[in-house]
Motif scaffolding. Structure first.
Motif, short mmCIF file in Angstrom:
data_model
loop_
_atom_site.label_atom_id
_atom_site.label_comp_id
_atom_site.label_asym_id
_atom_site.label_seq_id
_atom_site.Cartn_x
_atom_site.Cartn_y
_atom_site.Cartn_z
N ARG A 58 0.85 -1.19 0.00
CA ARG A 58 0.00 0.00 0.00
C ARG A 58 0.89 1.24 0.00
O ARG A 58 1.91 1.28 0.68
CB ARG A 58 -0.89 0.03 1.25
CG ARG A 58 -1.90 -1.10 1.35
CD ARG A 58 -2.63 -1.00 2.68
NE ARG A 58 -3.78 -1.88 2.76
CZ ARG A 58 -3.76 -3.09 3.33
NH1 ARG A 58 -2.63 -3.56 3.85
NH2 ARG A 58 -4.84 -3.83 3.37
N THR B 111 -5.15 9.61 0.15
CA THR B 111 -5.06 9.29 -1.27
C THR B 111 -4.00 8.21 -1.42
O THR B 111 -3.21 7.97 -0.50
CB THR B 111 -4.67 10.51 -2.11
OG1 THR B 111 -3.36 10.94 -1.72
CG2 THR B 111 -5.66 11.64 -1.93
N SER C 48 -2.94 4.16 -3.25
CA SER C 48 -3.47 2.93 -3.83
C SER C 48 -2.87 1.71 -3.12
O SER C 48 -1.86 1.82 -2.41
CB SER C 48 -3.15 2.86 -5.33
OG SER C 48 -1.75 2.84 -5.53
N LYS C 49 -3.51 0.58 -3.33
CA LYS C 49 -2.93 -0.69 -2.88
C LYS C 49 -2.91 -1.65 -4.05
O LYS C 49 -3.75 -1.56 -4.97
CB LYS C 49 -3.69 -1.27 -1.69
CG LYS C 49 -5.02 -1.92 -1.98
CD LYS C 49 -5.53 -2.60 -0.71
CE LYS C 49 -6.86 -3.30 -0.92
NZ LYS C 49 -7.31 -3.99 0.30
N TYR D 279 -5.31 -2.75 -8.93
CA TYR D 279 -4.93 -1.54 -8.19
C TYR D 279 -6.21 -0.88 -7.68
O TYR D 279 -7.09 -0.54 -8.48
CB TYR D 279 -4.15 -0.57 -9.08
CG TYR D 279 -2.81 -1.13 -9.52
CD1 TYR D 279 -1.65 -0.83 -8.83
CD2 TYR D 279 -2.73 -1.95 -10.64
CE1 TYR D 279 -0.43 -1.35 -9.24
CE2 TYR D 279 -1.51 -2.46 -11.06
CZ TYR D 279 -0.37 -2.16 -10.35
OH TYR D 279 0.84 -2.67 -10.76
N LYS D 280 -6.29 -0.72 -6.37
CA LYS D 280 -7.44 -0.04 -5.78
C LYS D 280 -6.99 1.31 -5.24
O LYS D 280 -6.01 1.40 -4.50
CB LYS D 280 -8.04 -0.88 -4.64
CG LYS D 280 -8.75 -2.13 -5.12
CD LYS D 280 -9.55 -2.77 -4.00
CE LYS D 280 -10.39 -3.92 -4.52
NZ LYS D 280 -11.22 -4.52 -3.45
N ASP D 281 -7.72 2.36 -5.61
CA ASP D 281 -7.34 3.71 -5.23
C ASP D 281 -7.99 4.13 -3.91
O ASP D 281 -9.16 3.82 -3.66
CB ASP D 281 -7.74 4.70 -6.32
CG ASP D 281 -6.90 4.52 -7.58
OD1 ASP D 281 -5.75 4.06 -7.46
OD2 ASP D 281 -7.41 4.83 -8.68
N TYR D 282 -7.22 4.86 -3.12
CA TYR D 282 -7.73 5.49 -1.91
C TYR D 282 -8.03 6.96 -2.23
O TYR D 282 -7.14 7.71 -2.65
CB TYR D 282 -6.70 5.45 -0.79
CG TYR D 282 -6.33 4.07 -0.29
CD1 TYR D 282 -7.19 3.35 0.51
CD2 TYR D 282 -5.09 3.52 -0.60
CE1 TYR D 282 -6.83 2.09 0.98
CE2 TYR D 282 -4.72 2.27 -0.14
CZ TYR D 282 -5.60 1.56 0.66
OH TYR D 282 -5.25 0.32 1.12
#
Length: 200
Positions: free
Chosen positions: A96, A126, A128-129, A148-151
């Motif tokens: 992350r 903000t 990603s992981k 890829y998952k965005d925060y």
């Protein structure tokens, strides 16, 4: 006699200044993180995180109440696995990378040589992981697939920090905070850490 009086006045000024109550504090910190999932607790990875570390600025309205601003860049490694054998670990969090922004109000209790600060406030993150999904064997080469998952989430946090003097106006501070984000994933984060600060 004039020189003696001058030395006395300068000495008294130094003592008074040393005992002056300081409104401003700046700290630099090193943090860990737990996201309450299959990845165990990790300290941020200093090898991959080459950006600005966690920095805070605190302003004291008086000896009890304060306002703190925080900015931090955290890189957390995922589950430790053999990259040559990664195909046997589908849906694995690889890491992350997060930027934290926080504004919070605090209440301070003073002990003999330490200060305990209770705080709560609003967060924004903000980043990603990276999640390894699976591998596909093409025969003479293997293709890996990642997600890829965005925060980009707002949240709130509560926490406590305990500071201790080091020397002059420098101090150390143990801190921990719990954050809850309005997100579909990684809603809960526990972030203990240690900071070095300066009062002025």
């Amino acid at each position: 006699m004039k020189h003696f009086l001058l030395l006395v006045i300068l000495g008294a000024a130094q003592v008074c200044y040393a005992q002056k109550w300081h409104r401003h504090e700046v700290t630099v910190g090193y943090y860990g993180g737990s996201f309450f999932d299959e990845v165990p607790f990790r300290f941020q990875n200093l090898k991959t995180n080459k950006r600005i570390p966690t920095i805070t600025y605190l302003f004291r309205f008086n000896k009890l109440f304060n306002l703190e601003l925080l900015y931090g860049t955290h890189d957390f490694s995922g589950k430790k696995i053999d990259l040559n054998n990664i195909g046997n670990f589908p849906n694995t969090v690889m890491g992350r990378s997060i930027r934290h922004y926080r504004i919070c109000g605090g209440y301070t209790l003073k002990l003999k040589h330490s200060k305990i600060n209770f705080f709560s406030g609003l967060n924004y993150r903000t980043g990603s992981k990276v999640i390894f999904l699976y591998q596909y064997n093409h025969g003479n080469w293997v293709e890996s697939f990642f997600e890829y998952k965005d925060y980009r989430d707002m949240g709130f946090s509560i926490g406590v920090s305990v500071s201790h003097p080091i020397k002059w106006r420098f101090f150390g501070e143990l801190t921990t905070s719990y954050s809850r984000y309005f997100s579909e994933f990684d809603k809960n984060v526990l972030s203990p850490g240690y900071r070095i600060g300066f009062r002025f």
